[in-house]
Design a protein around this motif. Structure first.
Motif: not given
Length: 477
Positions: A154, A163, A172-175, A197-198
């Motif tokens: 990560r 976060s 959801r978009f933190s890593s 993230p997606n």
């Protein structure tokens, strides 16, 4: 100038762009940035930070490029290193000098090789003494975070406190997630998978190795790539096979022994040198060349790197491991003479110049752009009994490229040197995949959109490889 990709991958409040700070329109200076924008925040991940070499080292006006990092770095969250060739790590000291304090991710073998490779550059390019160099290298070691192959890691884009306080959408978009896979190029080399993230995956090939080399295993393509950034150094060529290269090496050595004189092999300290030693040991073991001919490894750095190859034997191919199990030492055989001191080096150069006795010299640098090989070339290029084997890529603007082009006179230390030596080019020793191997890598990817960005190639080569990909209906960016 770095150029963002058009039609960047997008999802709700998430925009992904790719910028190039080197290595897009040439073969050296690799430095790519994955830019992630979300809810007004901009984050970046840097992939490699290499030195410009040969023609790439000059700007469009013919002036030497500055090594200063001229792009913003405050938003960068990490640097990922694919391998330790200087055109992929050489600007790292300048990146740290600008204030980069984020983690540097690489494989464990690369982590061991980075200080060895950079130490030479800090001495030669910046003139730093041993104490000054060690302080820089200690800082780099502190920031390096080794990650084993085939293990997701990560990379946080926000602080842990940020976060925890974020909404579920922002969390959801933190890593991002990073994974290294063997690239087969040199010890520790890797291609990089980055999971967004997606859940889309972007793959950076770094430098891919050729198939069926005896020392390192072949690279295996990733299962998925929504966007593939792939090198194209030899995107228009097919290499000699491993069997052909060993036969050609034997023929050159035999002919040279008949005439007398030295065989000089300019070789990169990491990768090419070890492949050459591996093949020479094979020829000696099978009595295909005289076991009494001295094999001179004249590169302190290459000797240190070779020790690391022996240390990381678990990364070798099955063929190489089998030789070890049969009590052979393909990188540490009896006939190999290691030259350490400069005094001993010059003694060998002067002796060969006066006696022309048969010998095989492996010395850096691989493109004849510095290093101890230059003294051998200056002394022995005028002798028609000398053979030069160019066993790897020679960039435009280097002495190696001039020799490859069969120039009758070259310049060393501002002095004209007549070239009467025999010049041989052997593509089978390239550490880069050729066109067929690159295509095999692309076609081995099973899932994803497989949109492709072609980098790390001379203009005509890159365009030819793009044409070949287009005929196979791949989407090029």
């Amino acid at each position: 100038m770095p150029t963002p990709l058009k039609n960047s991958t997008q999802t709700t409040n998430l925009e992904i762009n790719l910028k190039h700070h080197g290595g897009k329109l040439g073969v050296t200076g690799s430095c790519h940035e994955l830019s992630i924008k979300h809810n007004g925040n901009n984050h970046g991940i840097l992939i490699d930070c290499g030195l410009f070499q040969g023609r790439d080292a000059k700007d469009k006006n013919g002036n030497e490029r500055k090594l200063d990092i001229e792009f913003p770095i405050a938003h960068l969250k990490a640097l990922i290193l694919t391998h330790t060739h200087i055109d992929h790590i050489g600007r790292l000291p300048w990146l740290l000098a600008k204030g980069f304090k984020q983690p540097i991710y690489c494989t464990p073998a690369t982590a061991e090789l980075v200080p060895l490779m950079l130490d030479d550059g800090l001495k030669l390019q910046l003139g730093l003494n041993k104490g000054q160099r060690e302080r820089v290298l200690a800082l780099i070691r502190k920031q390096i975070k080794p990650i084993p192959y085939n293990q997701w890691h990560r990379i946080p884009l926000t602080s842990s406190s940020a976060s925890r306080s974020s909404s579920p959408l922002k969390t959801r978009f933190s890593s991002l997630y990073l994974r290294f896979q063997p690239a087969g190029h040199i010890l520790g080399s890797a291609y990089v998978e980055i999971k967004l993230p997606n859940n889309e995956i972007i793959v950076f090939s770094g430098d891919l190795g050729p198939s069926k080399t005896p020392l390192l295993p072949d690279p295996t393509p990733p299962k998925r790539a929504d966007l593939l950034v792939i090198e194209s150094t030899y995107g228009n060529k097919i290499h000699d096979s491993v069997e052909t290269r060993a036969t050609r090496l034997q023929q050159i050595i035999e002919r040279s022994l008949e005439d007398g004189g030295a065989i000089i092999i300019p070789a990169f300290s990491v990768g090419r040198t070890q492949e050459l030693l591996f093949d020479i040991e094979h020829l000696i073991h099978h009595k295909k060349i005289d076991s009494k001919i001295p094999i001179i490894l004249d590169s302190p750095l290459a000797n240190k790197v070779t020790k690391q190859y022996r240390r990381f034997k678990k990364l070798w191919s099955k063929e190489a491991t089998t030789k070890l199990n049969n009590h052979r030492h393909p990188l540490n055989f009896e006939q190999c003479i290691v030259i350490e001191s400069h005094k001993e080096h010059m003694k060998i150069v002067n002796r060969l110049k006066s006696t022309a006795e048969p010998s095989i010299i492996v010395a850096a640098s691989g493109m004849c752009a510095g290093g101890r090989v230059m003294n051998y070339l200056e002394a022995l290029l005028p002798d028609k009994r000398t053979d030069i084997i160019l066993a790897g890529y020679q960039a435009h603007g280097t002495l190696g490229r001039d020799l490859q082009n069969q120039e009758h006179q070259v310049w060393i230390d501002n002095q004209p040197i007549d070239v009467n030596a025999q010049i041989h080019t052997m593509s089978g020793y390239s550490a880069h995949a050729d066109q067929s191997d690159l295509i095999k890598f692309v076609e081995g990817i099973e899932e994803g959109r497989k949109e492709i960005v072609v980098v790390h190639g001379e203009d005509d080569v890159r365009r030819e490889f793009e044409r070949v990909l287009a005929t196979r209906n791949y989407t090029l960016r």
